[in-house]
Design a protein around this motif. Structure first.
Motif, PDB file in Angstrom:
ATOM      1  N   GLY A 115     -47.155   5.399 -26.015  1.00 49.09           N
ATOM      2  CA  GLY A 115     -47.658   6.378 -26.988  1.00 49.09           C
ATOM      3  C   GLY A 115     -46.554   7.313 -27.443  1.00 49.09           C
ATOM      4  N   THR A 116     -45.784   7.802 -26.502  1.00 45.32           N
ATOM      5  CA  THR A 116     -44.654   8.679 -26.822  1.00 45.32           C
ATOM      6  C   THR A 116     -43.620   7.943 -27.664  1.00 45.32           C
ATOM      7  N   MET A 117     -43.315   6.719 -27.275  1.00 48.27           N
ATOM      8  CA  MET A 117     -42.287   5.963 -27.989  1.00 48.27           C
ATOM      9  C   MET A 117     -42.699   5.620 -29.418  1.00 48.27           C
ATOM     10  N   VAL A 118     -43.979   5.354 -29.640  1.00 45.02           N
ATOM     11  CA  VAL A 118     -44.460   5.100 -31.001  1.00 45.02           C
ATOM     12  C   VAL A 118     -44.227   6.351 -31.854  1.00 45.02           C
ATOM     13  N   ALA A 119     -44.616   7.497 -31.316  1.00 43.99           N
ATOM     14  CA  ALA A 119     -44.443   8.753 -32.067  1.00 43.99           C
ATOM     15  C   ALA A 119     -42.968   9.019 -32.350  1.00 43.99           C
ATOM     16  N   TRP A 120     -42.122   8.809 -31.353  1.00 43.48           N
ATOM     17  CA  TRP A 120     -40.689   9.057 -31.549  1.00 43.48           C
ATOM     18  C   TRP A 120     -40.076   8.071 -32.527  1.00 43.48           C
ATOM     19  N   ALA A 121     -40.486   6.809 -32.464  1.00 43.34           N
ATOM     20  CA  ALA A 121     -39.948   5.814 -33.401  1.00 43.34           C
ATOM     21  C   ALA A 121     -40.276   6.211 -34.836  1.00 43.34           C
ATOM     22  N   THR A 131     -44.115  -0.200 -35.092  1.00 38.34           N
ATOM     23  CA  THR A 131     -45.140  -1.243 -35.214  1.00 38.34           C
ATOM     24  C   THR A 131     -45.142  -2.147 -33.983  1.00 38.34           C
ATOM     25  N   HIS A 132     -43.970  -2.557 -33.533  1.00 40.25           N
ATOM     26  CA  HIS A 132     -43.871  -3.403 -32.340  1.00 40.25           C
ATOM     27  C   HIS A 132     -44.420  -2.667 -31.117  1.00 40.25           C
ATOM     28  N   LEU A 133     -44.021  -1.427 -30.961  1.00 41.48           N
ATOM     29  CA  LEU A 133     -44.459  -0.653 -29.801  1.00 41.48           C
ATOM     30  C   LEU A 133     -45.962  -0.370 -29.858  1.00 41.48           C
ATOM     31  N   GLN A 134     -46.482  -0.153 -31.054  1.00 38.22           N
ATOM     32  CA  GLN A 134     -47.922   0.070 -31.199  1.00 38.22           C
ATOM     33  C   GLN A 134     -48.713  -1.170 -30.788  1.00 38.22           C
TER      34      GLN A 134
END
Length: 160
Positions: A115-121, A131-134
């Motif tokens: 969740g954090t990584m999606v927001a940071w990306a 998109t990949h992380l989501q």
């Protein structure tokens, strides 16, 4: 970690390490599970996790980085606790309930990281990485919900 970009890359390596450790832990859980439904759920998530590593490889490629993990003490601790449950629990139904709890601790850790990584990306202007992380985050939520259904549907009652 001087800025958000460096922190993002640190988290990417951290979760890569975590996914690799999970791939090693799941076969033991599959073997130890008394419930066929739980064993099947762990088997399904093992296949998903292998695919998640491939997806993380794509994120590394987008960033022109070599895929590599960085030791994650948090996942090590969560997995050690799961190992302890499997070794010390004598009742098969209670062991299944404990393994679900341990697996959900893993899922919740992954959900917070992804969740954090999606927001940071998104913040860093990396829409393809987001998109990949989501897609991985969606799988982690689904795995957690499947474990909830197993626990609440039957396994916790049998353990009681």
């Amino acid at each position: 970690m001087k800025d958000l970009d460096a922190l993002f890359k640190h988290f990417l390596r951290d979760i890569y390490y975590a996914e690799q450790k999970i791939i090693k832990a799941l076969p033991k859980m599959i073997e130890k599970a008394d419930s066929t439904a739980l064993s099947d759920a762990f088997t399904k998530h093992l296949r998903e996790t292998e695919g998640q590593v491939e997806t993380l490889d794509k994120v590394f490629a987008l960033l022109d980085l070599k895929p590599k993990g960085e030791t994650c003490p948090a996942i090590n601790g969560i997995l050690e606790e799961g190992e302890e449950i499997m070794k010390e629990c004598e009742d098969p139904d209670a062991c299944d309930a404990g393994m679900i709890a341990a697996a959900q601790a893993v899922e919740h850790y992954e959900i917070t990281r992804y969740g954090t990584m999606v927001a940071w990306a998104k913040e860093l202007g990396m829409p393809e990485a987001a998109t990949h992380l989501q897609s991985i985050l969606d799988q982690e939520y689904a795995a957690d919900e499947a474990l909830d259904r197993l626990a609440e549907g039957r396994l916790n009652r049998e353990a009681a």
